[in-house]
Write an enzyme that holds these catalytic residues in place. Structure first.
Site, short mmCIF file in Angstrom:
data_model
loop_
_atom_site.label_atom_id
_atom_site.label_comp_id
_atom_site.label_asym_id
_atom_site.label_seq_id
_atom_site.Cartn_x
_atom_site.Cartn_y
_atom_site.Cartn_z
N ASP A 91 0.65 -1.22 0.11
CA ASP A 91 0.04 0.08 -0.14
C ASP A 91 0.97 1.26 0.03
O ASP A 91 0.74 2.17 0.93
CB ASP A 91 -1.01 -0.20 1.17
CG ASP A 91 -2.13 0.97 0.85
OD1 ASP A 91 -2.42 1.19 -0.25
OD2 ASP A 91 -2.74 1.40 2.03
N LYS A 128 1.88 4.84 -1.01
CA LYS A 128 1.01 5.98 -1.57
C LYS A 128 1.54 6.96 -1.07
O LYS A 128 1.92 6.95 0.21
CB LYS A 128 -0.31 5.54 -1.68
CG LYS A 128 -0.83 5.27 -0.13
CD LYS A 128 -2.38 5.12 -0.28
CE LYS A 128 -2.78 4.90 1.08
NZ LYS A 128 -4.34 4.69 1.00
N ASN A 165 1.05 7.53 2.82
CA ASN A 165 1.75 6.83 3.80
C ASN A 165 3.17 7.14 3.77
O ASN A 165 3.99 6.52 4.51
CB ASN A 165 1.63 5.18 3.35
CG ASN A 165 0.37 4.65 3.75
OD1 ASN A 165 -0.60 5.40 4.56
ND2 ASN A 165 -0.15 3.75 3.25
N ASP A 177 2.03 3.10 7.97
CA ASP A 177 1.06 2.23 7.77
C ASP A 177 1.21 0.99 7.12
O ASP A 177 1.15 0.77 5.67
CB ASP A 177 -0.10 2.98 6.85
CG ASP A 177 -1.45 2.29 7.12
OD1 ASP A 177 -1.54 1.13 7.56
OD2 ASP A 177 -2.57 3.08 6.97
N THR A 203 -4.57 0.45 -2.80
CA THR A 203 -5.48 1.43 -3.07
C THR A 203 -5.53 1.91 -4.55
O THR A 203 -4.75 1.61 -5.34
CB THR A 203 -4.87 2.72 -2.06
OG1 THR A 203 -4.66 2.47 -0.99
CG2 THR A 203 -5.58 3.98 -2.52
O1 3AM Z 1 -5.97 10.86 8.27
P1 3AM Z 1 -4.90 11.45 7.66
O2 3AM Z 1 -4.70 11.26 6.10
O3 3AM Z 1 -4.85 13.08 7.72
O4 3AM Z 1 -0.91 10.93 8.35
C1 3AM Z 1 -1.57 9.84 8.82
C2 3AM Z 1 -2.90 9.66 8.45
O5 3AM Z 1 -3.40 10.87 8.53
C3 3AM Z 1 -1.60 9.63 10.22
O6 3AM Z 1 -2.82 8.87 10.35
C4 3AM Z 1 -3.49 8.85 9.15
C5 3AM Z 1 -3.49 7.35 8.70
O7 3AM Z 1 -2.27 6.83 8.32
N1 3AM Z 1 -0.49 8.99 10.83
C6 3AM Z 1 -0.11 7.68 10.62
N2 3AM Z 1 1.04 7.33 11.33
C7 3AM Z 1 1.37 8.57 12.04
C8 3AM Z 1 2.46 8.86 12.75
N3 3AM Z 1 3.40 7.99 13.16
C9 3AM Z 1 0.46 9.53 11.62
N4 3AM Z 1 0.49 10.77 12.09
C10 3AM Z 1 1.75 11.00 12.79
N5 3AM Z 1 2.67 10.03 13.27
#
Ligand code: 3AM
Length: 323
Positions: free
Chosen positions: A139, A141, A144, A160, A178
């Site tokens: 995944d 993209k 991520n 992710d 995706t």
């Molecule tokens: O829902 P959105 O797209 O705004 O940026 C990532 C994404 O945000 C955030 O969680 C959502 C799903 O992947 N995200 C994931 N891992 C993260 C991390 N380690 C994170 N944000 C901050 N630190």
């Protein structure tokens, strides 16, 4: 990584961390900004309500944790602790405060092919590392790919691993990914391997250099048909001034036959990724198009999130039955 099977209230995640705010929503579950009560250190916590998951998805989550606990690479988000509570699973991760890669590109005063190559190179290195360890991400993209901080020294990391798997030489068959970034062999239902991640890199590099996707249709059904043919264009005038070297890399990633596709190792040695001769001319029009793409992406977010096996498979099958 520490694994905690939580059986008493004293052992629960909330005893050790204070949740500050929700910062995102992933393939499975929500992501929160949180602070460790003992150290004051900030983390991201991914929390998944077990009741919303099938047993397969709970297993998938355990597998994600097992995978991220084994990877150790500067361009992959680290995970530190896992709380397995009766109703919820929590993964304590390194917090990425710099936002998504495509959001950062458009903030640059100067954006050239050279900057695009420098941005994607560490991601390819991290994928090569995963593949050397027998892990396929499935995944890859822009959503991520996150920056660790807004500072100049913020670095890009893959996050992710919700769809990642250990891969041996048997081909995988689960349809997932995706829509815009999914490889044709996944859609053909023929079995696939590590090469699906190379295809996604091709889609990302293409988009980084023009601001629109190589494969773009109004419905997933139509999109999947086009991806399977592998037909895309370096549309004029947008691609007229992009180097032949960049186009060569994209052609090698977007080969329908996975065996002919450029591997991460080959990409790391590709002249455009090595990047000593890339154009350094500012591309404000491309940055503008990426800005528009970001807006569309946020708007469409829930139409273009990762699709796990069942739904993607049913779209493929219903299309097959129609034709
Ligand atoms: O829902 P959105 O797209 O705004 O940026 C990532 C994404 O945000 C955030 O969680 C959502 C799903 O992947 N995200 C994931 N891992 C993260 C991390 N380690 C994170 N944000 C901050 N630190």
């Amino acid at each position: 990584m520490a694994y905690h099977r939580v059986e008493t209230k004293e052992q629960s995640m909330r005893n050790f961390y204070t949740l500050i705010e929700q910062i995102g929503e992933g393939t499975f579950g929500k992501v929160f900004r949180a602070v460790n009560k003992a150290t004051g250190q900030e983390y991201a916590i991914k929390s998944i309500d077990k009741q919303t998951l099938s047993q397969d998805e709970v297993n998938s989550m355990h597998l994600e944790v097992e995978i991220i606990s084994q990877v150790d690479h500067p361009n992959i988000v680290r995970a530190y602790e896992f709380f397995d509570e009766p109703k919820t699973l929590h993964v304590i991760m390194e917090i990425m405060l710099g936002g998504e890669v495509f959001e950062r590109i458009v903030e640059k005063d100067h954006y050239s092919e050279q900057e695009a190559a420098w941005t994607i190179r560490p991601v390819i290195d991290a994928i090569k590392y995963c593949h050397d360890m027998g892990i396929v991400h499935r995944d890859i993209k822009p959503e991520n790919l996150l920056y660790s901080s807004f500072d100049m020294d913020g670095i890009v990391k893959i996050t992710d691993f919700g769809l990642a798997r250990f891969y041996d030489d048997d081909l995988m068959t689960t349809a997932c990914g995706t829509p815009s970034y999914v490889a044709p062999e996944i859609l053909q239902g023929r079995g696939y391997g590590l090469e699906v991640d190379y295809w996604s890199i091709g889609v990302i590099v293409y988009t980084m250099l023009c601001g629109f996707l190589p494969f773009n249709e109004d419905t997933n059904e139509a999109l999947f048909e086009v991806i399977k043919t592998g037909k895309y264009e370096f549309t004029s005038p947008y691609w007229d001034n992009i180097s032949e070297s960049a186009k060569d890399l994209i052609r090698k990633c977007l080969k329908v036959n996975p065996k002919e596709r450029c591997t991460a190792k080959q990409m790391m040695n590709h002249p455009w990724i090595v990047g000593t001769n890339n154009p350094q001319i500012n591309m404000p029009d491309v940055a503008n198009k990426i800005r528009e793409y970001n807006v569309r992406r946020k708007f469409k977010k829930y139409g273009n999130t990762a699709i796990a096996s069942n739904r993607l498979m049913s779209i493929i099958i219903s299309k097959r039955n129609q034709g």
